[in-house]
Each structure stands twice: as structure tokens, then as C-alpha cells.
Design a protein around this motif. Structure first.
Motif, PDB file in Angstrom:
ATOM      1  N   SER A  66      73.800 -36.780 119.247  1.00 25.35           N
ATOM      2  CA  SER A  66      73.563 -35.333 119.245  1.00 25.35           C
ATOM      3  C   SER A  66      73.739 -34.763 117.830  1.00 25.35           C
ATOM      4  O   SER A  66      72.992 -33.874 117.415  1.00 25.35           O
ATOM      5  N   ASP A  67      74.732 -35.314 117.070  1.00 28.79           N
ATOM      6  CA  ASP A  67      74.908 -34.874 115.671  1.00 28.79           C
ATOM      7  C   ASP A  67      73.670 -35.217 114.842  1.00 28.79           C
ATOM      8  O   ASP A  67      73.198 -34.414 114.037  1.00 28.79           O
ATOM      9  N   ALA A  68      73.155 -36.426 115.054  1.00 28.96           N
ATOM     10  CA  ALA A  68      71.971 -36.866 114.304  1.00 28.96           C
ATOM     11  C   ALA A  68      70.766 -35.991 114.644  1.00 28.96           C
ATOM     12  O   ALA A  68      69.992 -35.595 113.763  1.00 28.96           O
ATOM     13  N   GLU A  69      70.609 -35.653 115.920  1.00 23.70           N
ATOM     14  CA  GLU A  69      69.497 -34.794 116.328  1.00 23.70           C
ATOM     15  C   GLU A  69      69.631 -33.395 115.738  1.00 23.70           C
ATOM     16  O   GLU A  69      68.660 -32.806 115.279  1.00 23.70           O
ATOM     17  N   ALA A  70      70.891 -32.883 115.763  1.00 23.82           N
ATOM     18  CA  ALA A  70      71.131 -31.550 115.191  1.00 23.82           C
ATOM     19  C   ALA A  70      70.831 -31.555 113.699  1.00 23.82           C
ATOM     20  O   ALA A  70      70.216 -30.624 113.165  1.00 23.82           O
ATOM     21  N   ASN A  71      71.280 -32.622 113.018  1.00 20.54           N
ATOM     22  CA  ASN A  71      71.022 -32.717 111.573  1.00 20.54           C
ATOM     23  C   ASN A  71      69.528 -32.848 111.291  1.00 20.54           C
ATOM     24  O   ASN A  71      69.016 -32.292 110.318  1.00 20.54           O
ATOM     25  N   ALA A  72      68.831 -33.580 112.148  1.00 19.16           N
ATOM     26  CA  ALA A  72      67.383 -33.719 111.978  1.00 19.16           C
ATOM     27  C   ALA A  72      66.699 -32.364 112.160  1.00 19.16           C
ATOM     28  O   ALA A  72      65.777 -32.014 111.411  1.00 19.16           O
ATOM     29  N   ASP A  73      67.182 -31.579 113.147  1.00 15.67           N
ATOM     30  CA  ASP A  73      66.620 -30.239 113.363  1.00 15.67           C
ATOM     31  C   ASP A  73      66.874 -29.343 112.159  1.00 15.67           C
ATOM     32  O   ASP A  73      65.993 -28.597 111.712  1.00 15.67           O
ATOM     33  N   LYS A  74      68.111 -29.423 111.617  1.00 14.87           N
ATOM     34  CA  LYS A  74      68.451 -28.615 110.439  1.00 14.87           C
ATOM     35  C   LYS A  74      67.586 -29.004 109.253  1.00 14.87           C
ATOM     36  O   LYS A  74      67.095 -28.158 108.509  1.00 14.87           O
ATOM     37  N   ALA A  75      67.415 -30.321 109.079  1.00 18.11           N
ATOM     38  CA  ALA A  75      66.591 -30.809 107.966  1.00 18.11           C
ATOM     39  C   ALA A  75      65.151 -30.329 108.117  1.00 18.11           C
ATOM     40  O   ALA A  75      64.523 -29.890 107.156  1.00 18.11           O
ATOM     41  N   ALA A  76      64.628 -30.380 109.343  1.00 15.66           N
ATOM     42  CA  ALA A  76      63.252 -29.920 109.589  1.00 15.66           C
ATOM     43  C   ALA A  76      63.124 -28.428 109.306  1.00 15.66           C
ATOM     44  O   ALA A  76      62.146 -27.971 108.706  1.00 15.66           O
ATOM     45  N   GLU A  77      64.143 -27.655 109.733  1.00 15.59           N
ATOM     46  CA  GLU A  77      64.141 -26.209 109.507  1.00 15.59           C
ATOM     47  C   GLU A  77      64.185 -25.894 108.012  1.00 15.59           C
ATOM     48  O   GLU A  77      63.463 -25.028 107.509  1.00 15.59           O
ATOM     49  N   LEU A  78      65.050 -26.629 107.274  1.00 12.42           N
ATOM     50  CA  LEU A  78      65.148 -26.425 105.832  1.00 12.42           C
ATOM     51  C   LEU A  78      63.847 -26.799 105.128  1.00 12.42           C
ATOM     52  O   LEU A  78      63.410 -26.108 104.204  1.00 12.42           O
ATOM     53  N   GLU A  79      63.223 -27.891 105.559  1.00 14.61           N
ATOM     54  CA  GLU A  79      61.940 -28.287 104.968  1.00 14.61           C
ATOM     55  C   GLU A  79      60.875 -27.228 105.218  1.00 14.61           C
ATOM     56  O   GLU A  79      60.074 -26.917 104.339  1.00 14.61           O
ATOM     57  N   LYS A  80      60.898 -26.644 106.420  1.00 10.08           N
ATOM     58  CA  LYS A  80      59.938 -25.594 106.760  1.00 10.08           C
ATOM     59  C   LYS A  80      60.146 -24.371 105.867  1.00 10.08           C
ATOM     60  O   LYS A  80      59.191 -23.806 105.316  1.00 10.08           O
ATOM     61  N   LYS A  81      61.438 -23.967 105.701  1.00 12.79           N
ATOM     62  CA  LYS A  81      61.747 -22.812 104.855  1.00 12.79           C
ATOM     63  C   LYS A  81      61.353 -23.076 103.411  1.00 12.79           C
ATOM     64  O   LYS A  81      60.838 -22.203 102.715  1.00 12.79           O
ATOM     65  N   LEU A  82      61.608 -24.300 102.951  1.00 14.15           N
ATOM     66  CA  LEU A  82      61.258 -24.672 101.581  1.00 14.15           C
ATOM     67  C   LEU A  82      59.745 -24.598 101.376  1.00 14.15           C
ATOM     68  O   LEU A  82      59.266 -24.082 100.366  1.00 14.15           O
ATOM     69  N   ALA A  83      58.990 -25.088 102.351  1.00 16.35           N
ATOM     70  CA  ALA A  83      57.526 -25.037 102.261  1.00 16.35           C
ATOM     71  C   ALA A  83      57.039 -23.585 102.224  1.00 16.35           C
ATOM     72  O   ALA A  83      56.148 -23.234 101.449  1.00 16.35           O
TER      73      ALA A  83
END
Length: 199
Positions: free
Chosen positions: A43-60
Motif C-alpha cells: 500500500s505504501d508503494a502504491e501510494a508513493n506511485a500515485d504521488k509520483a504520478a501526481e507530481l509528474e503530472k503537475k511538472l508537465a
């Protein structure tokens, strides 16, 4: 004690590059110890993956915004260049209120209608003409440079004028308009109106 031995065997096997042979009982115990943490780790890995995806989206999105602003800045520089040129060559200024009088070249030595005996500060002979380059000659305050072209509106009539003269009483927003004779100047009198620089 058995778990310590199993751990040592596992470490030794891994360092030797050999797949560990863990007894089934030991495997079961290890699995029981790992299982509660495994779901938490997942669940931590999934949450971190979601955060990373969200950050990548914001960066884009931010990168797109930066590119948009760069293009906008670039196009605004191109668009403003002509207006700067216009200002340098003499853009119109807003209308301002002013006070207008008239003067004329003297016809004899007893008339003191102007200094210079009919010759403006810029050397124009008002006995010959009260215009320069097709513009009405005016005396203007010293803040307005010589050869500045003006638009003057008095009593609904608009005239184009050029600054070619000065005068002791001509300051602030006061102007003296060169006319041909005393009668014209007297009829003009003192009037309020508005003016602006056109060139």
C-alpha cells in the motif's frame, strides 16, 4: 535459534550466488513474519506511485505553462516594437486643458505685440507668414521642445500648430498663437481650450 541459522544460511547462499534451500517449515515461518508487513509495504508503494504520478503530472503542466508564457513574452516583444518606434517618432499624447492667447508681428516701432520685432525664437519672419511646414506657429512653454507639433482645439475649431517661439508669460499650459494682425489677435482674445502633442 533456528531462525538465526536460517538467516545465516540465506545470507551465505545469496553471497555465493546459490538459490537458498530453506526448509518448508522455515519458509512458512518467514512467510508468516513477512505477510503482515507485505500488505503495508504494497500500500505504501502504491501510494508513493500515485504521488509520483501526481507530481509528474503537475511538472508537465508547469512545463506547458512555462512554454506558453515564453511564447506569449516572445510575441509581445514583437508586437510592442512598432509602438516603441511610434513613440520615438512622436505618438499622440492625451488631451490637456490649456489657455490660449494670440500675438502678431508689429507694423510699427510703437507696437510691442511681441519680442524680436516679428521674428520668432527659431528665426521665422511672421511678417511673411505665420505658418511653418503648413502648421500654425505658436509660442509654447519651455518644457515643450521646439518643432513639436500640436493639435489645438478652441471653441470647437481644431488647428494644427508647431512650436517655434517662446514668451515671458508663456508657461504651464499657456500658448500664444501667431496671427497676421492686431485685429485678428484682439478678436481671438484669451480663450480656454485643449491641446495635445501629435508629433
Amino acid at each position: 535459534m533456528q531462525s538465526i541459522i536460517a538467516s545465516l544460511l540465506l545470507t551465505a547462499s545469496l553471497s555465493a550466488g546459490v538459490a537458498p534451500q530453506i526448509p518448508a517449515k522455515e519458509t512458512s515461518e518467514v512467510a508468516q513474519q513477512v505477510m503482515p508487513n507485505a500488505s503495508s509495504w504494497q500500500s505504501d508503494a502504491e501510494a508513493n506511485a500515485d504521488k509520483a504520478a501526481e507530481l509528474e503530472k503537475k511538472l508537465a503542466e508547469r512545463n506547458q505553462e512555462i512554454e506558453r508564457l515564453k511564447k506569449q513574452l516572445s510575441s509581445s516583444k514583437v508586437n510592442t516594437a512598432p509602438s516603441i518606434k511610434t513613440e520615438q517618432t512622436g505618438a499622440k499624447t492625451p488631451w490637456r486643458t490649456g489657455e490660449f492667447t494670440a500675438y502678431y508681428p508689429p507694423t510699427n516701432s510703437s507696437e510691442h505685440s511681441m519680442q524680436g520685432n516679428g521674428i520668432t525664437a527659431q528665426g521665422d519672419n511672421l511678417h511673411k507668414s505665420q505658418t511653418c511646414e503648413g502648421y500654425q506657429i505658436v509660442a509654447a512653454p519651455p518644457e515643450i521642445p521646439f518643432n513639436t507639433k500640436l493639435e489645438i482645439e478652441v471653441n470647437g475649431a481644431v488647428m494644427r500648430a508647431i512650436v517655434r517661439d517662446r514668451g515671458g508669460a508663456i508657461k504651464d499650459s499657456k500658448f500664444d498663437i501667431a496671427l497676421s494682425d492686431k485685429s485678428s489677435a484682439t478678436n481671438f482674445g484669451r480663450q480656454l481650450g485643449k491641446w495635445r502633442i501629435i508629433e
